[in-house]
Scaffold this motif. Structure first.
Motif, PDB file in Angstrom:
ATOM      1  N   ASP A 188       0.836  -1.212   0.000  1.00  0.00           N
ATOM      2  CA  ASP A 188       0.000   0.000   0.000  1.00  0.00           C
ATOM      3  C   ASP A 188       0.869   1.260   0.000  1.00  0.00           C
ATOM      4  N   ILE A 189       1.991   1.209   0.757  1.00  0.00           N
ATOM      5  CA  ILE A 189       2.914   2.358   0.773  1.00  0.00           C
ATOM      6  C   ILE A 189       3.497   2.586  -0.617  1.00  0.00           C
ATOM      7  N   LEU A 190       3.883   1.497  -1.305  1.00  0.00           N
ATOM      8  CA  LEU A 190       4.433   1.616  -2.651  1.00  0.00           C
ATOM      9  C   LEU A 190       3.396   2.158  -3.629  1.00  0.00           C
ATOM     10  N   LYS A 191       2.143   1.672  -3.512  1.00  0.00           N
ATOM     11  CA  LYS A 191       1.081   2.143  -4.413  1.00  0.00           C
ATOM     12  C   LYS A 191       0.817   3.627  -4.194  1.00  0.00           C
ATOM     13  N   GLU A 192       0.835   4.050  -2.925  1.00  0.00           N
ATOM     14  CA  GLU A 192       0.593   5.460  -2.622  1.00  0.00           C
ATOM     15  C   GLU A 192       1.706   6.339  -3.203  1.00  0.00           C
ATOM     16  N   LYS A 193       2.949   5.876  -3.073  1.00  0.00           N
ATOM     17  CA  LYS A 193       4.053   6.643  -3.652  1.00  0.00           C
ATOM     18  C   LYS A 193       3.922   6.714  -5.168  1.00  0.00           C
ATOM     19  N   LYS A 194       3.543   5.602  -5.783  1.00  0.00           N
ATOM     20  CA  LYS A 194       3.359   5.589  -7.235  1.00  0.00           C
ATOM     21  C   LYS A 194       2.273   6.578  -7.653  1.00  0.00           C
ATOM     22  N   SER A 195       1.166   6.600  -6.916  1.00  0.00           N
ATOM     23  CA  SER A 195       0.075   7.519  -7.261  1.00  0.00           C
ATOM     24  C   SER A 195       0.510   8.978  -7.111  1.00  0.00           C
ATOM     25  N   GLN A 196       1.424   9.228  -6.148  1.00  0.00           N
ATOM     26  CA  GLN A 196       1.947  10.589  -5.976  1.00  0.00           C
ATOM     27  C   GLN A 196       2.856  10.990  -7.128  1.00  0.00           C
ATOM     28  N   LEU A 197       3.583  10.024  -7.688  1.00  0.00           N
ATOM     29  CA  LEU A 197       4.557  10.324  -8.732  1.00  0.00           C
ATOM     30  C   LEU A 197       3.934  10.470 -10.111  1.00  0.00           C
TER      31      LEU A 197
END
Length: 416
Positions: free
Chosen positions: A84-93
């Motif tokens: 979930d942390i990785l997905k959130e970072k991806k959505s931010q980028l």
């Protein structure tokens, strides 16, 4: 492993490693004031490097490491949290990536627009045919005769100018070249424009402030049939930067001692649209092949300063014979405080410099002595740092360099 070894292994400074320790990103053992890094600590640093490469902040990395430290990466819930942390970072980028892609596309479009400097195809120009009515013998004040002419329906490109008094000049590639050449050992053509390099942004902002004031005054006072003149463009060439901001389309006369400077700017101006009508004159004297009382507006941006670096006469007083009645003089004068160290350094760098150069009060008095009327003055500002450049190599940091713009006239009501 000691801190020096870790620093070399990961190409991190010791201060960075100590900071990571301070905020708890890595937790090495401390023994006798020395840190010792275990395999676990090395693995944590590898995670930090990996997550930094994925644009995680240190706070975000700390959360991941905290999750890692309480998990064996086998618990489904912990793995889900990390994903979930990785997905959130991806959505931010993703928005950042989209913005960067658009920025790159905009840069490509701008590069294509300016590629090869062919924003406007150049049109070869020369001495405008109608400008010949202003080309006079400087001594006899009669029209110069022209022979061996190369021309078309708009311009004269080459020819020989002469007078019965034996005065002569050439027209070469559209530039009038007189016998009066530069004689100073302390001046040379600034083809690479070293004067403009490394000027600090705050001084450029003062320039722009003076530009804005001068352009407003030009457009407020220019008449339909004015001939506009500027000299000493080896120092600064105000009109070149502002041809397209002048509302009317006057005939321009541009004078400099160096034919190379005129040729360079002529070629650059041929890319402008529309092409300004310009008479270019290469001459190092005040006896120009021009008809007296023909100039309706004179631009003096640092010109008087530049003239006095090499001559002890007043530029405007020397040229006054070419100004028509009620001619406007619009300019910006640069000055120091009296007896400044900068003035002394200027004299060392340029031994021909006039002692009263860069003295605004003396400049104003010289205009008054020549019966110019000062109509408006505007103190632009000052700087104590002009940067490491050729333009003001003589300016000593800490001393004020002032800029004052002005509007004067060969006749009229003087400013009180």
């Amino acid at each position: 492993m000691r801190i020096g070894e870790v620093s070399r292994k990961f190409n991190l400074s010791k201060d960075t490693i100590r900071y990571y320790i301070k905020i708890g990103l890595i937790v090495p053992d401390l023994d006798n004031n020395y840190f010792y890094f275990s395999d676990r600590d090395i693995e944590d640093i590898e995670w930090i490097k990996k997550l930094r490469a994925m644009d995680f902040s240190l706070n975000e990395i700390h959360k991941v490491l905290s999750l890692k430290r309480v998990s064996n990466w086998v618990e489904t819930e912990d793995i889900r949290d990390y994903l979930d942390i990785l997905k959130e970072k991806k959505s931010q980028l993703i928005p950042t990536i989209m913005k960067l892609e658009k920025t790159i596309s905009d840069i490509d479009s701008e590069m294509l627009k300016f590629h090869g400097n062919d924003v406007f195809p150049n049109k070869k120009t020369g001495l405008p045919l109608y400008g010949m009515k202003y080309i006079y013998c400087p001594f006899c004040q009669v029209p110069l005769k022209i022979n061996n002419v190369d021309m078309n329906h708009e311009y004269i490109f080459n020819g020989q100018l002469s007078c019965t008094c034996n005065y002569s000049a050439q027209i070469r590639d559209g530039i009038i070249i007189t016998p009066n050449k530069n004689t100073s050992f302390f001046d040379k053509p600034d083809i690479s424009r070293e004067l403009y390099k490394d000027i600090p942004p705050h001084l450029i902002s003062l320039y722009q402030k003076s530009y804005n004031w001068m352009i407003n005054k030009i457009n407020e006072t220019i008449d339909e049939n004015d001939v506009v003149m500027e000299t000493h463009i080896n120092a600064y060439y105000f009109l070149y930067k502002h041809f397209n901001q002048i509302k009317r389309n006057p005939l321009f006369i541009i004078v400099d001692k160096f034919p190379e400077m005129l040729a360079m700017y002529k070629e650059k101006s041929e890319h402008l649209s529309p092409n300004p009508d310009v008479i270019y004159i290469a001459d190092n004297s005040m006896d120009l092949p021009l008809k007296h009382q023909s100039v309706g507006m004179f631009i003096d941006y640092f010109g008087s300063n530049e003239h006095n670096i090499f001559f002890d006469s007043s530029l405007l007083c020397s040229l006054k014979k070419y100004f028509a009645g009620n001619s406007k003089i619009i300019g910006t004068y640069f000055s120091f405080n009296k007896n400044s160290k900068s003035n002394k350094k200027l004299k060392l760098e340029y031994p021909e410099n006039y002692i009263n150069n860069f003295d605004f009060q003396f400049f104003l008095k010289s205009l008054q002595d020549c019966n110019f009327k000062m109509l408006e003055k505007n103190h632009i500002g000052s700087t104590t740092i002009s940067g490491d450049n050729l333009a003001f190599s003589f300016h000593i940091d800490g001393e004020n360099l002032y800029m004052d713009s002005f509007l004067a006239q060969t006749g009229g009501q003087e400013l009180v």
